[in-house]
Design an enzyme around this catalytic site. Structure first.
Site, PDB file in Angstrom:
ATOM      1  N   LYS A 116       0.811  -1.217   0.000  1.00 25.15           N
ATOM      2  CA  LYS A 116       0.000   0.000   0.000  1.00 25.15           C
ATOM      3  C   LYS A 116       0.850   1.276   0.000  1.00 25.15           C
ATOM      4  O   LYS A 116       0.515   2.249  -0.679  1.00 25.15           O
ATOM      5  CB  LYS A 116      -0.968  -0.010   1.182  1.00 25.15           C
ATOM      6  CG  LYS A 116      -2.170  -0.947   0.992  1.00 25.15           C
ATOM      7  CD  LYS A 116      -3.213  -0.624   2.035  1.00 25.15           C
ATOM      8  CE  LYS A 116      -4.450  -1.447   2.077  1.00 25.15           C
ATOM      9  NZ  LYS A 116      -4.794  -2.530   1.309  1.00 25.15           N
ATOM     10  N   GLU A 200      -3.381   7.868   7.071  1.00 24.91           N
ATOM     11  CA  GLU A 200      -3.990   8.768   6.097  1.00 24.91           C
ATOM     12  C   GLU A 200      -5.273   9.337   6.682  1.00 24.91           C
ATOM     13  O   GLU A 200      -5.768   8.884   7.706  1.00 24.91           O
ATOM     14  CB  GLU A 200      -4.248   8.047   4.761  1.00 24.91           C
ATOM     15  CG  GLU A 200      -5.230   6.907   4.837  1.00 24.91           C
ATOM     16  CD  GLU A 200      -5.335   6.123   3.527  1.00 24.91           C
ATOM     17  OE1 GLU A 200      -4.380   6.117   2.730  1.00 24.91           O
ATOM     18  OE2 GLU A 200      -6.387   5.504   3.318  1.00 24.91           O
ATOM     19  N   ASN A 235     -16.102  -4.243   5.898  1.00 28.88           N
ATOM     20  CA  ASN A 235     -15.223  -4.083   4.743  1.00 28.88           C
ATOM     21  C   ASN A 235     -15.332  -5.221   3.739  1.00 28.88           C
ATOM     22  O   ASN A 235     -14.485  -5.373   2.868  1.00 28.88           O
ATOM     23  CB  ASN A 235     -13.755  -3.927   5.170  1.00 28.88           C
ATOM     24  CG  ASN A 235     -13.563  -2.686   6.014  1.00 28.88           C
ATOM     25  OD1 ASN A 235     -14.049  -1.621   5.654  1.00 28.88           O
ATOM     26  ND2 ASN A 235     -12.890  -2.830   7.139  1.00 28.88           N
ATOM     27  N   GLU A 288      -6.305   1.546  -3.521  1.00 31.65           N
ATOM     28  CA  GLU A 288      -5.366   0.479  -3.863  1.00 31.65           C
ATOM     29  C   GLU A 288      -5.734  -0.067  -5.231  1.00 31.65           C
ATOM     30  O   GLU A 288      -6.812   0.209  -5.745  1.00 31.65           O
ATOM     31  CB  GLU A 288      -5.419  -0.649  -2.822  1.00 31.65           C
ATOM     32  CG  GLU A 288      -6.759  -1.353  -2.749  1.00 31.65           C
ATOM     33  CD  GLU A 288      -6.693  -2.678  -1.997  1.00 31.65           C
ATOM     34  OE1 GLU A 288      -5.582  -3.177  -1.733  1.00 31.65           O
ATOM     35  OE2 GLU A 288      -7.763  -3.230  -1.708  1.00 31.65           O
ATOM     36  N   ASN A 290      -6.159  -3.671  -7.375  1.00 31.03           N
ATOM     37  CA  ASN A 290      -6.214  -5.128  -7.350  1.00 31.03           C
ATOM     38  C   ASN A 290      -5.809  -5.641  -8.724  1.00 31.03           C
ATOM     39  O   ASN A 290      -6.448  -5.328  -9.726  1.00 31.03           O
ATOM     40  CB  ASN A 290      -7.616  -5.606  -6.988  1.00 31.03           C
ATOM     41  CG  ASN A 290      -7.967  -5.245  -5.554  1.00 31.03           C
ATOM     42  OD1 ASN A 290      -7.112  -5.253  -4.675  1.00 31.03           O
ATOM     43  ND2 ASN A 290      -9.212  -4.901  -5.323  1.00 31.03           N
ATOM     44  N   PHE A 348     -24.405 -13.156  11.143  1.00 28.44           N
ATOM     45  CA  PHE A 348     -23.703 -13.526   9.908  1.00 28.44           C
ATOM     46  C   PHE A 348     -22.599 -14.567  10.124  1.00 28.44           C
ATOM     47  O   PHE A 348     -21.593 -14.562   9.431  1.00 28.44           O
ATOM     48  CB  PHE A 348     -23.142 -12.291   9.202  1.00 28.44           C
ATOM     49  CG  PHE A 348     -24.203 -11.315   8.777  1.00 28.44           C
ATOM     50  CD1 PHE A 348     -24.820 -11.453   7.547  1.00 28.44           C
ATOM     51  CD2 PHE A 348     -24.607 -10.283   9.617  1.00 28.44           C
ATOM     52  CE1 PHE A 348     -25.813 -10.568   7.148  1.00 28.44           C
ATOM     53  CE2 PHE A 348     -25.605  -9.399   9.233  1.00 28.44           C
ATOM     54  CZ  PHE A 348     -26.205  -9.539   7.992  1.00 28.44           C
TER      55      PHE A 348
HETATM   56  P1  ADP Z   1     -12.854  -8.116  -4.611  1.00 29.60           P
HETATM   57  O1  ADP Z   1     -12.552  -9.018  -5.753  1.00 29.60           O
HETATM   58  O2  ADP Z   1     -13.899  -7.121  -4.916  1.00 29.60           O
HETATM   59  O3  ADP Z   1     -11.647  -7.497  -3.949  1.00 29.60           O
HETATM   60  P2  ADP Z   1     -13.054  -9.632  -2.258  1.00 29.60           P
HETATM   61  O4  ADP Z   1     -11.801  -8.968  -1.815  1.00 29.60           O
HETATM   62  O5  ADP Z   1     -14.195  -9.692  -1.303  1.00 29.60           O
HETATM   63  O6  ADP Z   1     -13.621  -8.977  -3.560  1.00 29.60           O
HETATM   64  O7  ADP Z   1     -12.807 -11.117  -2.789  1.00 29.60           O
HETATM   65  C1  ADP Z   1     -11.550 -11.628  -3.069  1.00 29.60           C
HETATM   66  C2  ADP Z   1     -11.247 -12.587  -1.947  1.00 29.60           C
HETATM   67  O8  ADP Z   1     -11.995 -13.796  -2.114  1.00 29.60           O
HETATM   68  C3  ADP Z   1      -9.865 -13.063  -1.913  1.00 29.60           C
HETATM   69  O9  ADP Z   1      -8.999 -12.128  -1.386  1.00 29.60           O
HETATM   70  C4  ADP Z   1     -10.008 -14.309  -1.036  1.00 29.60           C
HETATM   71  O10 ADP Z   1     -10.044 -14.024   0.330  1.00 29.60           O
HETATM   72  C5  ADP Z   1     -11.367 -14.856  -1.437  1.00 29.60           C
HETATM   73  N1  ADP Z   1     -11.246 -16.026  -2.327  1.00 29.60           N
HETATM   74  C6  ADP Z   1     -10.137 -16.557  -2.818  1.00 29.60           C
HETATM   75  N2  ADP Z   1     -10.368 -17.584  -3.598  1.00 29.60           N
HETATM   76  C7  ADP Z   1     -11.670 -17.756  -3.599  1.00 29.60           C
HETATM   77  C8  ADP Z   1     -12.530 -18.688  -4.249  1.00 29.60           C
HETATM   78  N3  ADP Z   1     -12.100 -19.611  -5.080  1.00 29.60           N
HETATM   79  N4  ADP Z   1     -13.834 -18.596  -4.041  1.00 29.60           N
HETATM   80  C9  ADP Z   1     -14.304 -17.638  -3.263  1.00 29.60           C
HETATM   81  N5  ADP Z   1     -13.541 -16.740  -2.636  1.00 29.60           N
HETATM   82  C10 ADP Z   1     -12.234 -16.772  -2.799  1.00 29.60           C
HETATM   83  P1  ADP Z   2      -8.168  -3.813   1.761  1.00 31.67           P
HETATM   84  O1  ADP Z   2      -6.824  -4.114   1.185  1.00 31.67           O
HETATM   85  O2  ADP Z   2      -8.355  -4.459   3.065  1.00 31.67           O
HETATM   86  O3  ADP Z   2      -9.264  -4.017   0.755  1.00 31.67           O
HETATM   87  P2  ADP Z   2      -8.622  -0.966   1.339  1.00 31.67           P
HETATM   88  O4  ADP Z   2      -7.579   0.086   1.468  1.00 31.67           O
HETATM   89  O5  ADP Z   2      -9.079  -1.309  -0.042  1.00 31.67           O
HETATM   90  O6  ADP Z   2      -8.124  -2.244   2.110  1.00 31.67           O
HETATM   91  O7  ADP Z   2      -9.876  -0.510   2.201  1.00 31.67           O
HETATM   92  C1  ADP Z   2     -10.989  -1.343   2.431  1.00 31.67           C
HETATM   93  C2  ADP Z   2     -12.213  -0.502   2.807  1.00 31.67           C
HETATM   94  O8  ADP Z   2     -11.937   0.308   3.981  1.00 31.67           O
HETATM   95  C3  ADP Z   2     -12.639   0.506   1.756  1.00 31.67           C
HETATM   96  O9  ADP Z   2     -13.515  -0.048   0.806  1.00 31.67           O
HETATM   97  C4  ADP Z   2     -13.313   1.578   2.587  1.00 31.67           C
HETATM   98  O10 ADP Z   2     -14.625   1.179   2.898  1.00 31.67           O
HETATM   99  C5  ADP Z   2     -12.506   1.597   3.874  1.00 31.67           C
HETATM  100  N1  ADP Z   2     -11.422   2.618   3.866  1.00 31.67           N
HETATM  101  C6  ADP Z   2     -10.130   2.430   3.526  1.00 31.67           C
HETATM  102  N2  ADP Z   2      -9.396   3.561   3.647  1.00 31.67           N
HETATM  103  C7  ADP Z   2     -10.245   4.514   4.070  1.00 31.67           C
HETATM  104  C8  ADP Z   2     -10.098   5.909   4.402  1.00 31.67           C
HETATM  105  N3  ADP Z   2      -8.945   6.545   4.311  1.00 31.67           N
HETATM  106  N4  ADP Z   2     -11.194   6.570   4.819  1.00 31.67           N
HETATM  107  C9  ADP Z   2     -12.390   5.934   4.934  1.00 31.67           C
HETATM  108  N5  ADP Z   2     -12.579   4.641   4.660  1.00 31.67           N
HETATM  109  C10 ADP Z   2     -11.538   3.915   4.222  1.00 31.67           C
HETATM  110 MG    MG Z   3      -9.657  -3.078  -1.110  1.00 30.38          MG
END
Ligand code: ADP
Ligand code: ADP
Ligand code: MG
Length: 673
Positions: A116, A200, A235, A288, A290, A348
């Site tokens: 990051k 941040e 999240n 970030e 992906n 959940f």
């Molecule tokens: P996004 O693609 O929007 O970032 P997520 O972060 O929720 O959505 O989903 C990706 C995550 O799904 C991976 O980081 C992992 O934890 C999980 N994952 C990995 N492999 C599988 C799989 N085969 N089926 C479902 N979930 C998976």
């Molecule tokens: P991860 O790698 O765990 O996905 P992200 O940086 O993508 O981490 O953040 C995940 C979620 O956390 C975002 O979708 C948002 O909802 C929240 N978030 C992250 N950074 C901030 C920020 N600076 N201010 C407010 N919400 C944040």
């Molecule tokens: Mg993210």
């Protein structure tokens, strides 16, 4: 072009990749762990290779086994899906060395975006707007406080190696910074083996909006518009949509241009996603990137008309992107619901079990509305504790957002799943939530709308009338049906009556009179003599006995109600309401009043295991006094640690489980005196 593709993944994403490969005439190879021997992706692929035990660390995450499987089957390319090895630069490099195409970006891009702090620096250099903050590693709590004071509160402390929402802390004051810094650092260390953290600005009430990008190996990069994923729980994304109801053309173009600039800065050469958070004034900040296919990619496929897996396969084999930015247009509106094996009512918690019933709604296109299901499971299969609880994605596509939402509501009502708990009732309620429907959302939406968690709705008002009418009409048909056997004389009705008393789970009776021999039927609810208002409902359907879903119209409006036979009635599910409905004749109802009520056994003295899982630790001993809210035990299931807390003040009298035990749902963990 790629001839044979190995898919280094499981579940819905493996099936989804196989589907496109087949359409393109590419041969497919699945890999599977012992737990997935009978999984859908194994049957769908042309060939399948076993790669070891259930635990991902011994199968889906082992590079050598997967590369060996590709060599043994002669696969010339590997698609990693998402999760597992998809964002592992070492894997991409190893494939290069082995002469196998990695269907993803170059290893340098994965590396640069995997951290990051590094990716934020890169973004800043590429003139991408980043969340205001400090772009460096912070060593001490004092330094953290000084930086936070400069940024201005609130701030967010984050792990540089973070992911999945881990290692993040919000701080509203310098005291909270000092505290959050220490706990973020230690969580980062234990989760990622890397304790670097940074700070941040915390953007309040933001939206999560991300841009899909697509690049090739010839320096071309375009974007495919945005997805909004603000509906999150801890999240974790729950609903996604394209386009965002919040963006205007100008903001979309500006975000798209920055996403493309960032992708170009790392020679991005596949499908990828640049995540932003957007504040109330449409200021947007890079979060970030992906470097893989994203779970929610289908909504982008609908509005752009492109198959992202096809695009990935083409650019991976060296083809040039076939389209330019100006060729990309966004048409209509798509919504995705993530279907999780989890119990919305029990906070959940993940749920496992056999898919006793798995009957998706009607798929395909009708009246301009398309319904798509991406799934990795089928009826008869099993949801095990080993993998992610996300089992399917339901996507609807329509000319407008509200039509897509209404279509999703109906599709969820018609989706019959049984054998374990799932979040369809929660999603069905969301589709009727006015705030979601209006598009006025933020990442805090679920926390704000469901502050005490999800309480399943009880049948009230119109929903109650619909369920009473549907159940009475089913009983009415059943009565007619029982009396008629072909070529036999019609028997005397044993106790035939048009009038029924319907009980919807709460003991109160609703009087329903049903008229007609078959659908359409007319149901009259209530009774004038008793002062109740009288409502008349017209029902039409082609429903017949044994069908899991009553689909038809109520007063002309389309409905889908799930039906399961139970003693003296039917169990119905509709718009998130789940209720056992008993249907009585008036005479039976009179006798019912005389029946004794069965008392429920008192289980408050026991701590039961809420889902099948592994006992990680016990926090108490026999004889120990505990108070309500105190941690008793930690159980791991589906990659999540679940902390079980005491609901009562009391003394632990006996412990039935120990760390390492595999427990079934409702197994007794301990007893109170
Ligand atoms: P996004 O693609 O929007 O970032 P997520 O972060 O929720 O959505 O989903 C990706 C995550 O799904 C991976 O980081 C992992 O934890 C999980 N994952 C990995 N492999 C599988 C799989 N085969 N089926 C479902 N979930 C998976
Ligand atoms: P991860 O790698 O765990 O996905 P992200 O940086 O993508 O981490 O953040 C995940 C979620 O956390 C975002 O979708 C948002 O909802 C929240 N978030 C992250 N950074 C901030 C920020 N600076 N201010 C407010 N919400 C944040
Ligand atoms: Mg993210």
């Amino acid at each position: 072009m790629i001839k044979k593709l190995l898919i280094a993944n499981r579940g819905e994403i493996a099936c989804r990749v196989i589907r496109t490969a087949k359409r393109l005439g590419i041969e497919t190879v699945a890999v599977y762990s012992e737990a997935d021997r009978d999984a859908l992706h194994v049957y769908m692929a042309d060939e399948a290779v076993a790669i070891g035990p259930a635990a991902a660390a011994q199968s889906y995450l082992v590079m050598d086994k997967i590369i060996q499987a590709a060599k043994d089957t002669g696969a010339d390319a590997i698609h990693p899906g998402y999760g597992f090895l998809s964002e592992n630069a070492a894997f991409a490099k190893a494939l290069k060395k082995a002469g196998i195409i990695f269907v993803g970006p170059n290893p340098k891009a994965i590396e640069a975006m995997g951290d990051k702090i590094e990716s934020k620096k890169l973004a800043a250099d590429a003139k991408v707007s980043t969340v205001p903050g400090y772009l460096g590693v912070i060593e001490t709590p004092e330094e953290a406080v000084k930086i936070a004071d400069d940024i201005g509160y609130p701030v967010m402390i984050k792990a540089s190696a973070g992911g999945g929402g881990k290692g993040m802390r919000i701080a509203y004051s310098s005291d909270e910074v000092a505290e959050g810094f220490a706990s973020s650092q230690s969580e980062a260390k234990s989760s990622f083996g890397d304790d670097r953290v940074f700070i941040e600005k915390f953007i309040e009430e933001p939206r999560h909006i991300e841009i899909q990008v697509l690049g090739d190996k010839h320096g071309n990069v375009i974007h495919l518009g945005e997805r909004e994923c603000s509906i999150q729980r801890r999240n974790q994304k729950v609903l996604e949509e394209a386009p965002s109801p919040f963006l205007d053309e100008k903001t979309r173009a500006a975000m798209g241009a920055e996403a493309v600039a960032l992708a170009k800065a790392v020679d991005y050469d596949s499908a990828g996603t640049v995540e932003f958070i957007v504040d109330k004034d449409k200021n947007f900040y890079f979060l970030e990137m992906n470097t893989r296919l994203q779970v929610e990619h289908p909504v982008t496929e609908f509005v752009t008309g492109l198959d992202l897996v096809e695009q990935m396969l083409k650019v991976a084999s060296g083809e040039k992107l076939g389209l330019k930015q100006k060729d990309v247009t966004l048409t209509g509106s798509a919504i995705e619901s993530r279907i999780y094996a989890e119990d919305p009512v029990r906070n959940f918690l993940p749920s496992t079990g056999r898919l006793v019933r798995f009957r998706p709604p009607a798929l395909g296109t009708e009246d301009g509305i398309t319904t798509r299901l991406d799934t990795g499971v089928e009826e008869g299969g099993e949801i095990s504790v080993y993998y992610d609880p996300m089992i399917a994605k339901l996507i609807t596509y329509a000319p407008t957002r509200i039509e897509a939402i209404d279509a999703m509501g109906r599709a969820l009502d018609a989706f019959a799943i049984d054998g374990f708990r799932h979040n369809i009732p929660f999603l069905a309620v969301l589709m009727r939530n006015e705030r979601w429907r209006s598009g006025d959302i933020s990442t805090k939406f679920i926390a704000e709308e469901f502050p005490d968690g999800f309480t399943p709705p009880v049948p009230e008002g119109r929903i109650r009338d619909v369920l009473a009418a549907v159940s009475a009409s089913i009983d009415h048909l059943s009565n007619n049906r029982r009396r008629m056997i072909t070529q036999q004389m019609h028997g005397e009705p044993v106790c035939f009556s048009d009038v029924r008393q319907v009980e919807l789970g709460d003991g109160d009776l609703v009087r329903v009179k049903v008229e007609g021999r078959d659908y359409p039927l007319r149901a009259t609810l209530g009774e004038e003599e008793s002062g109740e208002p009288v409502r008349t409902i017209q029902l039409n359907s082609s429903w017949w006995f044994g069908e899991p879903v009553f689909e038809g119209t109520v007063d002309g409006e389309p409905v889908a109600v799930q039906v399961r036979s139970i003693l003296n009635g039917v169990h119905l599910t509709y718009q998130g309401v789940e209720v056992p409905v008993r249907v009585f004749t008036e005479r039976e109802a009179n006798y019912l009043a005389l029946m004794p009520v069965k008392e429920k056994p008192d289980m408050s003295k026991f701590l039961l295991c809420p889902m099948p899982g592994l006992v990680v630790s016990l926090a108490v001993k026999e004889g120990q006094e505990v108070s309500a809210g105190e941690t008793l035990c930690v159980v791991e299931a589906m990659k999540m640690e679940n902390v079980l807390k005491s609901e009562v003040d009391g003394v632990v009298s006996k412990i039935h489980a120990e760390p390492g035990d595999s427990l079934n749902v409702d197994a007794v963990i301990l007893e109170f005196e």
